[in-house]
Design an enzyme around this catalytic site. Sequence first.
Site, PDB file in Angstrom:
ATOM      1  CG  HIS A  19      30.964  39.319  41.961  1.00  0.00           C
ATOM      2  ND1 HIS A  19      32.124  39.543  42.659  1.00  0.00           N
ATOM      3  CD2 HIS A  19      30.911  37.973  41.755  1.00  0.00           C
ATOM      4  CE1 HIS A  19      32.748  38.392  42.885  1.00  0.00           C
ATOM      5  NE2 HIS A  19      32.039  37.421  42.333  1.00  0.00           N
ATOM      6  NE  ARG A  35      33.993  33.635  36.458  1.00  0.00           N
ATOM      7  CZ  ARG A  35      34.479  33.517  37.676  1.00  0.00           C
ATOM      8  NH1 ARG A  35      35.260  34.456  38.154  1.00  0.00           N
ATOM      9  NH2 ARG A  35      34.224  32.466  38.415  1.00  0.00           N
ATOM     10  CE  LYS A  64      36.713  27.495  49.955  1.00  0.00           C
ATOM     11  NZ  LYS A  64      36.025  27.752  48.683  1.00  0.00           N
ATOM     12  CB  SER A 115      37.076  37.469  44.232  1.00  0.00           C
ATOM     13  OG  SER A 115      35.728  37.846  44.116  1.00  0.00           O
TER      14      SER A 115
END
Length: 165
Positions: A17, A90, A41, A128
């Site tokens: 990031h 990615r 979440k 993450s």
Amino acid sequence: MRIGIYPGSFDPLTLGHWDIIMRSAKLVDKLIIGVLNNSEKRPLFSAEERVNMLREITSEYENIEVEMFDGLLVEFVDLKSVDVIIRGLRAISDFEYELQIAQINHKMNPRVETIFLTASVNYSYLSSSIVKEVAQYGGDIHDLVPEQFVDRIYKKFEINKNANK
Ligand code: ADP
């Protein structure tokens, strides 16, 4: 003035990031890092904690702002007069989802474009989720996240690295 937004969960911020933040801050006059408030979440760090961590690490960059948002990104984009949404890609696995999101956002708000920056080779495996996976078992995350956040991440998993030494 061209305003860009880099939206995401940043739970936690990774070096991948950070790489996108540094590269995209050069492409726009002002970069807003939009931190998604996704409390349903059950994130590792609360949205407030994530905003504070991002403000801490970007404090010396005058053209970077950190803001929390929830709801539809396109509405936040209008509120902040954003011209361009920045996302990172990615791998092929990111592509299908990102394409759909970019297309629906453009349909809902044709004024706004989404641009994609390709992940740097060094970070293309990094997410993450991977950081959380490694950290929860006490694995080494020093090469994965900014140094100043390493201890805070271990602490969330009640891992005391110093005690193991
Ligand atoms: P989201 O929940 O919106 O996917 P993330 O915080 O996981 O939020 O990611 C935000 C953006 O950063 C996404 O566009 C994602 O593809 C991109 N990103 C995540 N990790 C990397 C990385 N290692 N390199 C480049 N871009 C990345």
